[in-house]
Design a protein around this motif. Structure first.
Motif, mmCIF file in Angstrom:
data_model
loop_
_atom_site.group_PDB
_atom_site.id
_atom_site.type_symbol
_atom_site.label_atom_id
_atom_site.label_comp_id
_atom_site.label_asym_id
_atom_site.label_seq_id
_atom_site.Cartn_x
_atom_site.Cartn_y
_atom_site.Cartn_z
ATOM 1 N N PHE A 43 0.630 -1.024 0.074
ATOM 2 C CA PHE A 43 0.010 0.121 -0.620
ATOM 3 C C PHE A 43 0.946 1.252 0.222
ATOM 4 O O PHE A 43 0.379 2.034 -0.395
ATOM 5 C CB PHE A 43 -1.177 0.360 1.455
ATOM 6 N N GLU A 44 2.249 1.234 0.347
ATOM 7 C CA GLU A 44 2.746 2.376 0.642
ATOM 8 C C GLU A 44 3.224 2.829 -0.552
ATOM 9 O O GLU A 44 4.059 3.993 -0.854
ATOM 10 C CB GLU A 44 4.231 2.307 2.214
ATOM 11 N N ASN A 45 3.330 2.399 -1.836
ATOM 12 C CA ASN A 45 4.145 2.527 -3.647
ATOM 13 C C ASN A 45 3.496 4.479 -3.351
ATOM 14 O O ASN A 45 2.351 4.245 -3.184
ATOM 15 C CB ASN A 45 3.729 1.249 -4.026
ATOM 16 N N PRO A 54 -0.999 9.035 8.476
ATOM 17 C CA PRO A 54 -2.425 9.654 7.508
ATOM 18 C C PRO A 54 -2.809 8.501 7.241
ATOM 19 O O PRO A 54 -4.153 8.789 6.819
ATOM 20 C CB PRO A 54 -2.303 11.233 6.859
ATOM 21 N N VAL A 55 -2.439 8.640 5.272
ATOM 22 C CA VAL A 55 -2.652 7.398 5.161
ATOM 23 C C VAL A 55 -2.882 5.982 5.471
ATOM 24 O O VAL A 55 -4.301 5.635 5.422
ATOM 25 C CB VAL A 55 -1.972 7.001 3.702
ATOM 26 N N ALA A 56 -2.744 5.135 6.332
ATOM 27 C CA ALA A 56 -2.619 4.589 7.434
ATOM 28 C C ALA A 56 -4.068 4.893 8.147
ATOM 29 O O ALA A 56 -4.280 4.335 8.386
ATOM 30 C CB ALA A 56 -1.472 4.174 8.497
ATOM 31 N N SER A 74 3.089 -5.914 2.404
ATOM 32 C CA SER A 74 3.904 -4.832 2.954
ATOM 33 C C SER A 74 5.552 -5.532 3.070
ATOM 34 O O SER A 74 5.771 -6.155 4.082
ATOM 35 C CB SER A 74 4.268 -3.425 3.648
ATOM 36 N N HIS A 75 7.453 -5.029 2.358
ATOM 37 C CA HIS A 75 7.936 -5.086 2.309
ATOM 38 C C HIS A 75 8.847 -4.247 3.960
ATOM 39 O O HIS A 75 9.984 -4.203 3.722
ATOM 40 C CB HIS A 75 8.824 -5.988 1.744
ATOM 41 N N SER A 76 8.197 -2.775 3.918
ATOM 42 C CA SER A 76 8.210 -1.870 4.603
ATOM 43 C C SER A 76 8.282 -1.612 5.803
ATOM 44 O O SER A 76 7.619 -1.268 5.763
ATOM 45 C CB SER A 76 8.112 -0.670 3.018
ATOM 46 N N LYS A 77 10.006 -1.330 6.545
ATOM 47 C CA LYS A 77 9.976 -0.847 8.162
ATOM 48 C C LYS A 77 8.623 0.029 8.320
ATOM 49 O O LYS A 77 8.096 0.013 9.506
ATOM 50 C CB LYS A 77 11.130 -1.266 8.884
ATOM 51 N N GLU A 78 8.640 1.307 7.696
ATOM 52 C CA GLU A 78 8.398 2.319 8.029
ATOM 53 C C GLU A 78 6.789 1.952 7.367
ATOM 54 O O GLU A 78 6.356 3.158 8.638
ATOM 55 C CB GLU A 78 8.735 3.362 6.716
ATOM 56 N N ALA A 79 6.655 1.932 6.410
ATOM 57 C CA ALA A 79 5.258 1.224 6.535
ATOM 58 C C ALA A 79 4.804 0.570 7.847
ATOM 59 O O ALA A 79 3.290 0.824 8.235
ATOM 60 C CB ALA A 79 5.078 0.393 5.004
#
Length: 128
Positions: A43-45, A54-56, A74-79
């Protein structure tokens, strides 16, 4: 066409960036899947890292408004961290997949448990 109070006439959605297009797509998906399931792969792409919290929250709000269950990948730790830091608590549930011999197994984590692990040890779901 997109209308906005600061834009005198409509703007073609294709003229907006990938992130804005992705957010519009999410809105349409939730409306279409009312009382059902929404699947969002990575979803973070196209979403700037500063906008992930805010998107979350927006995704959580859409889920409640349209009574949908959401599955995010997601593979993103930030996400992942942005979702946990939104205070969604037990509205979130996560699974990590791991190899056990010749089998793939899943390990479940509640949102509140992941929030606590993130706070205490900078938890990284991708490494468990």
């Amino acid at each position: 066409m997109v209308t906005h109070q600061r834009i005198a006439h409509g703007l073609d959605l294709a003229q907006l960036g990938d992130g804005m297009q992705r957010v519009f797509l999410m809105c349409l998906l939730f409306a279409w899947a009312e009382h059902g399931v929404v699947l969002l792969d990575e979803f973070e792409n196209a979403i700037h890292a500063s906008l992930l919290p805010p998107v979350a929250r927006f995704i959580s709000d859409l889920s409640k408004k349209f009574n949908t269950q959401v599955f995010l990948t997601s593979h993103s730790k930030e996400a992942i961290d942005s979702i946990l830091r939104c205070g969604l608590g037990d509205d979130v549930s996560a699974y990590s997949l791991f190899r056990d011999g010749h089998q793939i197994r899943a390990r479940h984590y509640s949102g509140s448990r992941m929030e606590r692990l993130l706070e205490l040890a900078d938890f990284d779901l991708r490494k468990v």
